[in-house]
Design a protein around this motif. Structure first.
Motif, PDB file in Angstrom:
ATOM      1  N   LEU A  16     -23.465 -12.074  -6.758  1.00 24.34           N
ATOM      2  CA  LEU A  16     -22.442 -11.120  -6.388  1.00 24.34           C
ATOM      3  C   LEU A  16     -23.129 -10.049  -5.553  1.00 24.34           C
ATOM      4  O   LEU A  16     -24.072  -9.399  -6.010  1.00 24.34           O
ATOM      5  N   LEU A  17     -22.696  -9.912  -4.303  1.00 26.31           N
ATOM      6  CA  LEU A  17     -23.242  -8.898  -3.404  1.00 26.31           C
ATOM      7  C   LEU A  17     -22.318  -7.694  -3.377  1.00 26.31           C
ATOM      8  O   LEU A  17     -21.103  -7.844  -3.253  1.00 26.31           O
ATOM      9  N   VAL A  18     -22.899  -6.521  -3.497  1.00 32.30           N
ATOM     10  CA  VAL A  18     -22.163  -5.276  -3.311  1.00 32.30           C
ATOM     11  C   VAL A  18     -22.837  -4.584  -2.132  1.00 32.30           C
ATOM     12  O   VAL A  18     -24.034  -4.294  -2.170  1.00 32.30           O
ATOM     13  N   LEU A  19     -22.074  -4.371  -1.057  1.00 29.47           N
ATOM     14  CA  LEU A  19     -22.607  -3.817   0.178  1.00 29.47           C
ATOM     15  C   LEU A  19     -21.878  -2.516   0.492  1.00 29.47           C
ATOM     16  O   LEU A  19     -20.659  -2.443   0.374  1.00 29.47           O
ATOM     17  N   LYS A  20     -22.628  -1.493   0.902  1.00 24.52           N
ATOM     18  CA  LYS A  20     -22.015  -0.219   1.280  1.00 24.52           C
ATOM     19  C   LYS A  20     -22.611   0.256   2.590  1.00 24.52           C
ATOM     20  O   LYS A  20     -23.832   0.329   2.744  1.00 24.52           O
ATOM     21  N   ASN A  21     -21.748   0.585   3.533  1.00 26.25           N
ATOM     22  CA  ASN A  21     -22.171   1.155   4.805  1.00 26.25           C
ATOM     23  C   ASN A  21     -22.456   2.635   4.568  1.00 26.25           C
ATOM     24  O   ASN A  21     -21.566   3.401   4.233  1.00 26.25           O
ATOM     25  N   LEU A  22     -23.712   3.038   4.729  1.00 30.20           N
ATOM     26  CA  LEU A  22     -24.106   4.425   4.495  1.00 30.20           C
ATOM     27  C   LEU A  22     -23.967   5.289   5.746  1.00 30.20           C
ATOM     28  O   LEU A  22     -24.395   6.444   5.758  1.00 30.20           O
ATOM     29  N   GLY A  23     -23.361   4.735   6.788  1.00 32.09           N
ATOM     30  CA  GLY A  23     -23.126   5.508   8.006  1.00 32.09           C
ATOM     31  C   GLY A  23     -22.187   6.669   7.748  1.00 32.09           C
ATOM     32  O   GLY A  23     -21.456   6.697   6.754  1.00 32.09           O
ATOM     33  N   THR A  24     -22.178   7.637   8.662  1.00 29.82           N
ATOM     34  CA  THR A  24     -21.355   8.831   8.478  1.00 29.82           C
ATOM     35  C   THR A  24     -20.307   9.021   9.565  1.00 29.82           C
ATOM     36  O   THR A  24     -19.418   9.845   9.423  1.00 29.82           O
ATOM     37  N   ALA A  25     -20.400   8.269  10.641  1.00 32.51           N
ATOM     38  CA  ALA A  25     -19.465   8.441  11.757  1.00 32.51           C
ATOM     39  C   ALA A  25     -18.387   7.363  11.703  1.00 32.51           C
ATOM     40  O   ALA A  25     -18.574   6.253  12.192  1.00 32.51           O
ATOM     41  N   ALA A  26     -17.248   7.694  11.092  1.00 31.41           N
ATOM     42  CA  ALA A  26     -16.136   6.739  10.997  1.00 31.41           C
ATOM     43  C   ALA A  26     -15.676   6.342  12.394  1.00 31.41           C
ATOM     44  O   ALA A  26     -15.610   7.165  13.293  1.00 31.41           O
ATOM     45  N   GLY A  27     -15.418   5.043  12.550  1.00 32.07           N
ATOM     46  CA  GLY A  27     -14.977   4.534  13.843  1.00 32.07           C
ATOM     47  C   GLY A  27     -16.108   4.240  14.805  1.00 32.07           C
ATOM     48  O   GLY A  27     -15.872   3.742  15.900  1.00 32.07           O
TER      49      GLY A  27
END
Length: 132
Positions: free
Chosen positions: A59-70
Protein backbone atom coordinates in the motif's frame (compact mmCIF):
# COMPACT_ATOMS: atom_id res chain seq x y z
CA UNK A 1 -0.33 -2.03 12.98
CA UNK A 2 -3.68 -1.36 11.37
CA UNK A 3 -4.16 1.26 8.71
CA UNK A 4 -7.76 2.31 8.16
CA UNK A 5 -8.80 4.08 4.99
CA UNK A 6 -12.16 5.87 4.89
CA UNK A 7 -13.39 7.48 1.69
CA UNK A 8 -16.71 9.30 1.35
CA UNK A 9 -17.85 10.56 -2.03
CA UNK A 10 -20.88 12.78 -2.29
CA UNK A 11 -22.35 15.41 -4.55
CA UNK A 12 -25.53 17.45 -4.27
CA UNK A 13 -28.26 17.10 -6.84
CA UNK A 14 -27.63 19.43 -9.74
CA UNK A 15 -30.10 20.25 -12.45
CA UNK A 16 -33.05 18.17 -13.57
CA UNK A 17 -30.76 15.67 -15.32
CA UNK A 18 -28.59 14.71 -12.32
CA UNK A 19 -29.18 13.03 -8.97
CA UNK A 20 -27.33 13.32 -5.69
CA UNK A 21 -24.63 10.70 -5.17
CA UNK A 22 -23.35 9.44 -1.84
CA UNK A 23 -21.20 6.40 -1.13
CA UNK A 24 -18.82 5.38 1.63
CA UNK A 25 -15.93 2.91 1.45
CA UNK A 26 -14.04 1.74 4.52
CA UNK A 27 -11.12 -0.66 4.26
CA UNK A 28 -8.74 -1.75 7.01
CA UNK A 29 -5.32 -3.24 6.32
CA UNK A 30 -2.89 -4.88 8.70
CA UNK A 31 0.48 -3.54 7.65
CA UNK A 32 4.10 -3.70 8.69
CA UNK A 33 5.18 -0.39 10.15
CA UNK A 34 7.61 1.76 8.22
CA UNK A 35 8.69 -0.61 5.46
CA UNK A 36 9.87 2.34 3.43
CA UNK A 37 9.35 5.99 4.27
CA UNK A 38 11.20 8.60 2.27
CA UNK A 39 11.11 12.14 0.95
CA UNK A 40 12.01 12.30 -2.74
CA UNK A 41 13.25 15.48 -4.41
CA UNK A 42 11.77 15.73 -7.89
CA UNK A 43 14.38 16.70 -10.48
CA UNK A 44 12.29 17.13 -13.62
CA UNK A 45 13.23 13.60 -14.76
CA UNK A 46 11.37 10.31 -14.25
CA UNK A 47 12.13 8.78 -10.85
CA UNK A 48 11.27 5.28 -9.65
CA UNK A 49 9.22 5.00 -6.46
CA UNK A 50 8.82 1.19 -6.41
CA UNK A 51 11.00 -1.18 -8.44
CA UNK A 52 9.27 -3.90 -10.44
CA UNK A 53 11.52 -6.46 -8.73
CA UNK A 54 10.08 -5.45 -5.32
CA UNK A 55 7.14 -7.86 -5.51
CA UNK A 56 4.31 -8.37 -3.06
CA UNK A 57 1.14 -6.71 -1.87
CA UNK A 58 1.86 -3.14 -0.86
CA UNK A 59 0.00 0.00 0.00
CA UNK A 60 1.59 3.26 -1.16
CA UNK A 61 0.70 6.56 0.46
CA UNK A 62 2.04 9.48 -1.58
CA UNK A 63 1.87 13.18 -0.72
CA UNK A 64 2.94 16.10 -2.89
CA UNK A 65 4.86 18.41 -0.55
CA UNK A 66 4.81 21.25 -3.08
CA UNK A 67 3.33 24.59 -2.06
CA UNK A 68 2.29 26.21 -5.34
CA UNK A 69 -1.19 24.91 -6.24
CA UNK A 70 -1.69 24.65 -9.98
CA UNK A 71 2.06 24.60 -10.62
CA UNK A 72 3.73 21.92 -8.48
CA UNK A 73 2.08 18.89 -10.11
CA UNK A 74 3.56 15.40 -9.69
CA UNK A 75 2.40 12.67 -12.07
CA UNK A 76 2.39 9.07 -10.82
CA UNK A 77 2.47 6.29 -13.41
CA UNK A 78 2.95 2.53 -13.68
CA UNK A 79 6.03 2.28 -15.86
CA UNK A 80 9.71 2.96 -15.45
CA UNK A 81 9.85 5.19 -18.51
CA UNK A 82 8.17 8.52 -19.18
CA UNK A 83 4.71 7.21 -20.01
CA UNK A 84 2.90 10.15 -18.47
CA UNK A 85 0.41 10.40 -21.33
CA UNK A 86 -0.65 6.75 -21.46
CA UNK A 87 0.22 5.10 -18.14
CA UNK A 88 -0.77 7.75 -15.60
CA UNK A 89 -2.25 6.50 -12.34
CA UNK A 90 -2.68 9.88 -10.64
CA UNK A 91 -1.70 13.53 -10.80
CA UNK A 92 -1.12 15.19 -7.44
CA UNK A 93 -1.36 18.95 -7.01
CA UNK A 94 0.41 20.69 -4.13
CA UNK A 95 -0.70 19.15 -0.80
CA UNK A 96 -2.70 16.32 -2.34
CA UNK A 97 -2.45 12.69 -1.18
CA UNK A 98 -2.92 9.39 -3.04
CA UNK A 99 -3.41 5.94 -1.50
CA UNK A 100 -2.52 3.30 -4.08
CA UNK A 101 -2.75 -0.47 -3.46
CA UNK A 102 -0.33 -2.46 -5.63
CA UNK A 103 0.55 -6.12 -6.01
CA UNK A 104 2.64 -8.19 -8.35
CA UNK A 105 5.65 -6.49 -9.83
CA UNK A 106 4.79 -3.10 -11.33
CA UNK A 107 7.22 -0.23 -11.63
CA UNK A 108 5.69 2.85 -10.01
CA UNK A 109 7.35 6.10 -10.99
CA UNK A 110 6.93 9.85 -10.53
CA UNK A 111 7.58 12.84 -12.73
CA UNK A 112 7.32 16.57 -11.99
CA UNK A 113 7.73 19.38 -14.48
CA UNK A 114 8.81 21.68 -11.66
CA UNK A 115 12.19 20.62 -10.28
CA UNK A 116 12.73 20.86 -6.52
CA UNK A 117 9.19 19.75 -5.66
CA UNK A 118 9.19 17.02 -3.00
CA UNK A 119 7.16 13.80 -2.84
CA UNK A 120 6.63 12.01 0.47
CA UNK A 121 6.46 8.23 0.00
CA UNK A 122 5.23 5.73 2.59
CA UNK A 123 5.27 2.09 1.54
CA UNK A 124 3.56 -0.57 3.64
CA UNK A 125 3.49 -4.35 3.16
CA UNK A 126 -0.06 -5.67 3.45
CA UNK A 127 -0.52 -8.67 5.74
CA UNK A 128 -1.27 -11.98 4.02
CA UNK A 129 -4.65 -12.22 5.78
CA UNK A 130 -5.80 -8.98 4.10
CA UNK A 131 -4.80 -10.07 0.59
CA UNK A 132 -7.84 -12.24 -0.07
Amino acid sequence: MALKVDVTLSSPAGDALSDAISTTLTTSYSVSLGNNVKKMKMTGAVQTIVEGSDVGAKLLVLKNLGTAAGTDYIQIFNTSSDGVGTNRVATLDAGEVAVIPISGNPDISAHAETANTFLEVMEFTIAAADRT
